[in-house]
Every structure is written in structure tokens, then in C-alpha cells.
Write an enzyme that holds these catalytic residues in place. Structure first.
Site, PDB file in Angstrom:
ATOM      1  N   ASN A   9       0.863  -1.178   0.000  1.00  0.00           N
ATOM      2  CA  ASN A   9       0.000   0.000   0.000  1.00  0.00           C
ATOM      3  C   ASN A   9       0.902   1.232   0.000  1.00  0.00           C
ATOM      4  O   ASN A   9       1.490   1.581   1.020  1.00  0.00           O
ATOM      5  CB  ASN A   9      -0.886  -0.056   1.264  1.00  0.00           C
ATOM      6  CG  ASN A   9      -1.705   1.202   1.458  1.00  0.00           C
ATOM      7  OD1 ASN A   9      -1.768   2.069   0.584  1.00  0.00           O
ATOM      8  ND2 ASN A   9      -2.350   1.306   2.619  1.00  0.00           N
ATOM      9  N   TRP A  10       1.020   1.853  -1.164  1.00  0.00           N
ATOM     10  CA  TRP A  10       1.944   2.988  -1.275  1.00  0.00           C
ATOM     11  C   TRP A  10       1.446   4.231  -0.544  1.00  0.00           C
ATOM     12  O   TRP A  10       2.187   5.172  -0.337  1.00  0.00           O
ATOM     13  CB  TRP A  10       2.162   3.355  -2.756  1.00  0.00           C
ATOM     14  CG  TRP A  10       2.909   2.347  -3.565  1.00  0.00           C
ATOM     15  CD1 TRP A  10       3.207   1.043  -3.219  1.00  0.00           C
ATOM     16  CD2 TRP A  10       3.456   2.545  -4.874  1.00  0.00           C
ATOM     17  NE1 TRP A  10       3.900   0.424  -4.228  1.00  0.00           N
ATOM     18  CE2 TRP A  10       4.071   1.319  -5.269  1.00  0.00           C
ATOM     19  CE3 TRP A  10       3.490   3.617  -5.765  1.00  0.00           C
ATOM     20  CZ2 TRP A  10       4.705   1.164  -6.503  1.00  0.00           C
ATOM     21  CZ3 TRP A  10       4.115   3.465  -6.990  1.00  0.00           C
ATOM     22  CH2 TRP A  10       4.722   2.247  -7.351  1.00  0.00           C
ATOM     23  N   LYS A  11       0.172   4.262  -0.207  1.00  0.00           N
ATOM     24  CA  LYS A  11      -0.449   5.444   0.414  1.00  0.00           C
ATOM     25  C   LYS A  11      -0.190   6.677  -0.479  1.00  0.00           C
ATOM     26  O   LYS A  11      -0.080   6.532  -1.689  1.00  0.00           O
ATOM     27  CB  LYS A  11       0.047   5.634   1.846  1.00  0.00           C
ATOM     28  CG  LYS A  11      -0.101   4.331   2.653  1.00  0.00           C
ATOM     29  CD  LYS A  11       0.028   4.511   4.125  1.00  0.00           C
ATOM     30  CE  LYS A  11      -0.139   3.157   4.813  1.00  0.00           C
ATOM     31  NZ  LYS A  11      -0.082   3.246   6.264  1.00  0.00           N
ATOM     32  N   HIS A  96      -9.514   0.846   5.067  1.00  0.00           N
ATOM     33  CA  HIS A  96      -8.221   1.067   5.733  1.00  0.00           C
ATOM     34  C   HIS A  96      -8.425   1.998   6.940  1.00  0.00           C
ATOM     35  O   HIS A  96      -9.255   2.907   6.880  1.00  0.00           O
ATOM     36  CB  HIS A  96      -7.216   1.666   4.751  1.00  0.00           C
ATOM     37  CG  HIS A  96      -5.830   1.694   5.310  1.00  0.00           C
ATOM     38  ND1 HIS A  96      -5.406   2.674   6.177  1.00  0.00           N
ATOM     39  CD2 HIS A  96      -4.784   0.845   5.160  1.00  0.00           C
ATOM     40  CE1 HIS A  96      -4.145   2.419   6.528  1.00  0.00           C
ATOM     41  NE2 HIS A  96      -3.751   1.319   5.920  1.00  0.00           N
ATOM     42  N   GLU A  98      -6.808   4.420   8.007  1.00  0.00           N
ATOM     43  CA  GLU A  98      -6.649   5.859   7.709  1.00  0.00           C
ATOM     44  C   GLU A  98      -7.916   6.418   7.065  1.00  0.00           C
ATOM     45  O   GLU A  98      -8.280   7.575   7.273  1.00  0.00           O
ATOM     46  CB  GLU A  98      -5.412   6.072   6.819  1.00  0.00           C
ATOM     47  CG  GLU A  98      -4.133   5.940   7.633  1.00  0.00           C
ATOM     48  CD  GLU A  98      -2.940   5.410   6.864  1.00  0.00           C
ATOM     49  OE1 GLU A  98      -2.911   5.480   5.626  1.00  0.00           O
ATOM     50  OE2 GLU A  98      -2.004   4.896   7.532  1.00  0.00           O
ATOM     51  N   GLU A 168      -5.361  -5.382  10.567  1.00  0.00           N
ATOM     52  CA  GLU A 168      -4.339  -4.370  10.810  1.00  0.00           C
ATOM     53  C   GLU A 168      -4.636  -3.652  12.118  1.00  0.00           C
ATOM     54  O   GLU A 168      -5.448  -2.712  12.144  1.00  0.00           O
ATOM     55  CB  GLU A 168      -4.337  -3.335   9.677  1.00  0.00           C
ATOM     56  CG  GLU A 168      -4.034  -3.903   8.309  1.00  0.00           C
ATOM     57  CD  GLU A 168      -3.511  -2.817   7.382  1.00  0.00           C
ATOM     58  OE1 GLU A 168      -2.362  -2.941   6.941  1.00  0.00           O
ATOM     59  OE2 GLU A 168      -4.228  -1.839   7.125  1.00  0.00           O
ATOM     60  N   GLY A 174       2.272   2.045  10.851  1.00  0.00           N
ATOM     61  CA  GLY A 174       3.180   3.185  10.708  1.00  0.00           C
ATOM     62  C   GLY A 174       3.895   3.565  11.996  1.00  0.00           C
ATOM     63  O   GLY A 174       4.484   4.634  12.096  1.00  0.00           O
ATOM     64  N   SER A 214       3.350  -2.300  10.405  1.00  0.00           N
ATOM     65  CA  SER A 214       4.806  -2.346  10.627  1.00  0.00           C
ATOM     66  C   SER A 214       5.451  -3.670  10.226  1.00  0.00           C
ATOM     67  O   SER A 214       6.359  -4.156  10.909  1.00  0.00           O
ATOM     68  CB  SER A 214       5.141  -1.981  12.083  1.00  0.00           C
ATOM     69  OG  SER A 214       4.739  -0.650  12.346  1.00  0.00           O
ATOM     70  N   GLY A 235       2.907  -1.185   4.352  1.00  0.00           N
ATOM     71  CA  GLY A 235       2.923   0.250   4.049  1.00  0.00           C
ATOM     72  C   GLY A 235       4.352   0.717   3.815  1.00  0.00           C
ATOM     73  O   GLY A 235       4.930   0.504   2.755  1.00  0.00           O
ATOM     74  N   GLY A 236       4.936   1.319   4.840  1.00  0.00           N
ATOM     75  CA  GLY A 236       6.265   1.924   4.729  1.00  0.00           C
ATOM     76  C   GLY A 236       7.306   1.076   4.008  1.00  0.00           C
ATOM     77  O   GLY A 236       8.015   1.572   3.127  1.00  0.00           O
TER      78      GLY A 236
HETATM   79  P1  PGA Z   1       2.818   0.154   7.721  1.00  0.00           P
HETATM   80  O1  PGA Z   1       1.352   0.349   7.074  1.00  0.00           O
HETATM   81  O2  PGA Z   1       3.399  -1.094   7.126  1.00  0.00           O
HETATM   82  O3  PGA Z   1       3.580   1.395   7.346  1.00  0.00           O
HETATM   83  O4  PGA Z   1       2.618   0.027   9.197  1.00  0.00           O
HETATM   84  C1  PGA Z   1       0.507  -0.737   6.861  1.00  0.00           C
HETATM   85  C2  PGA Z   1      -0.804  -0.277   6.276  1.00  0.00           C
HETATM   86  O5  PGA Z   1      -1.251   0.816   6.595  1.00  0.00           O
HETATM   87  O6  PGA Z   1      -1.429  -0.976   5.454  1.00  0.00           O
END
Ligand code: PGA
Length: 253
Positions: A9-11, A96, A98, A168, A174, A214, A235-236
Site C-alpha cells: 500500500n503505497w499510500k 483502511h 486511515e 491491521e 506506521g 509495521s 505500508g512503509g
Molecule cells: P505500515 O502500514 O506497514 O507502514 O505500518 C501498513 C498499512 O497501513 O497498510
């Protein structure tokens, strides 16, 4: 045997140039012939069409990070399911945390989005998970159960044949603080049991449940070796081809 599914997930990262570079690095990094897992990347909307072209000769699949619940019309700034299909998306991340917190998306909205995605043959990656406060109150299972029941309301087993669930925990996203493999496994097992009750044991057995929060190259192997963890939503660590490839490789037996 469930196939592992690793999604990135590049966000809100990577403009068009960043997209071209990252996909090129990723294709070099992954020895695709040896990858038994399904690999999905979810770039921002503006990069999807280019990504789709760049992935034509690749086994990497394409997903979007969100979509609107209505099929078309006067919804300024929104992107529809058929728009995503038309640029080559096969998956869409829905619910998600967010989206839930920053954009106030509730279970009902997510349920409608899942229905719209399914109607058009887009495969939902449906995200659920508790906040730190909820975990500390000891209501993790209750929270996850409510999210599953509301998010999948009025959907049958056959509607959900392409569903992926991503567990998640919000406190792990994050933050660099991943759930321990035991904490994650416990919730994954609970979700599979719940799906078994709501649908059928057979359906629950073949459902892919990813862990997200994470996930990094150095913790992926332990998380992904848990019996009910079938992949990762990253994510990251997916923004760098080397670390994303390491996570994909960690998913292989
Ligand atoms: P993260 O994000 O790996 O940066 O914790 C995961 C996600 O939001 O899908």
C-alpha cells in the site's frame, strides 16, 4: 493450501516518476519465476494507468487504495469502480484505518463500497483492526467481530469468493511497533473462526487473511509462518524495492 498474498500500500507516496522508478526497481529485484506468492501493488490513483502498462509483462498485480461507493455521477473528486477497472486494477483496499479515522468512513460506507466493488468484479482487500485503547480495554475480538459483521452485511459466500481480509491493528500501523506473531495469530484465528460461523468452515479455510502493521523485512518471516497468517499488507516497507522483495521472499516456504 492457501497461497500467500503480499500487497504493498503505497499510500500518498510516489508521483509518476517515483512510480516508474519503483516499479522498475521492483521488477529487477523480484525473480518473478520463483515467486510463489501473489504480489499486489497499490499506487495512488494518478499512477495506476502507467503502473498497469509497466506491469503488462509482469506477474505483479495492481490494486487501488480506495474508491467511491456510487457507480457514477455528481461526486466531485471521487473515483469510481469502473474507472479503476478500466485502468487495469484487479484489487481495491477498502476500510483502511486511515480512511476510517481521517476520512470518517464507517462500517456502512465500507459495506456499500465492498458491494460496489464485487458487483464490478474488483477484489476487495477489506481492512479491520482495533485501536490501542480498544486492545487495552480487552475488546479486540468484539471490535473485529463488529467490523466483519457490518462490513460484510448482506453478502453471501459466493459474493465473497474473491475477498481478502487484512487484519491491521491500528496501533501497529506506521508506528514501527508490529503485533507479535502470537498476538496476530490469535486474532487471525478468531477471524477465521468467525467467518466459519457466519459462512462455512470450507469458506473460512480458503479465505486469505493478511496481517498489516509495521511489517518489515526482519519481522516478516516470523509473522508469515503463523498458521492463520496468509500474507501481509505492507505500508512503509513497500516503498523500497529491496525491503519489499525481502518481505515477499520471507513468505516463501
Ligand atoms: P505500515 O502500514 O506497514 O507502514 O505500518 C501498513 C498499512 O497501513 O497498510
Amino acid at each position: 493450501m492457501r497461497k500467500k498474498v503480499i500487497a504493498g500500500n503505497w499510500k500518498m507516496n510516489n508521483d509518476l516518476y517515483g512510480t516508474i522508478n519503483l516499479i522498475s526497481d521492483l521488477k529487477k529485484e523480484l525473480n518473478e519465476k520463483n515467486v510463489e506468492a501473489d504480489v499486489i501493488i497499490c499506487p495512488p490513483f494518478t499512477s495506476l494507468e502507467t503502473a498497469s502498462t509497466l506491469l503488462k509483462d509482469s506477474t505483479i498485480k495492481l490494486g487501488a487504495q480506495n474508491m467511491y461507493l456510487e457507480e457514477s455521477g455528481a461526486f466531485t473528486g471521487e473515483v469510481s469502480v469502473s474507472m479503476l477497472k478500466s485502468v487495469g486494477c484487479e484489487y481495491v483496499i477498502l476500510g483502511h484505518s486511515e480512511r476510517r479515522t481521517i476520512f470518517s468512513e464507517g462500517d456502512q460506507v465500507i459495506n456499500k463500497k465492498i458491494k460496489t466493488a464485487i458487483k464490478f468484479g474488483l477484489k476487495p482487500i477489506f481492512c479491520i483492526g482495533e485501536t490501542l485503547e480498544e486492545r487495552e480495554k480487552g475488546i479486540t475480538f468484539k471490535v473485529v467481530e463488529t467490523q466483519v459483521q457490518n462490513g460484510l452485511k448482506d453478502l453471501s459466500e459466493s459474493d465473497l469468493s474473491n475477498l481478502i481480509i487484512a487484519y491491521e491493528p491500528v496501533w501497529a500501523i506506521g508506528t514501527g511497533r508490529n503485533a507479535t506473531p502470537q498476538q496476530a495469530q490469535e486474532v487471525h484465528q478468531f477471524i477465521r473462526g468467525l467467518i466459519s460461523k457466519l459462512y462455512s468452515p470450507n469458506f473460512a479455510r480458503q479465505l486469505v487473511i493478511q496481517y498489516g502493521g509495521s511489517v518489515k523485512a526482519d519481522n516478516a518471516k516470523e509473522l508469515l509462518s503463523q498458521p492463520d497468517i496468509d500474507g501481509a499488507l505492507v505500508g512503509g516497507a513497500c516503498l523500497n524495492a529491496d525491503s519489499f522483495a525481502k518481505i515477499i521472499n520471507a513468505s516463501l516456504r
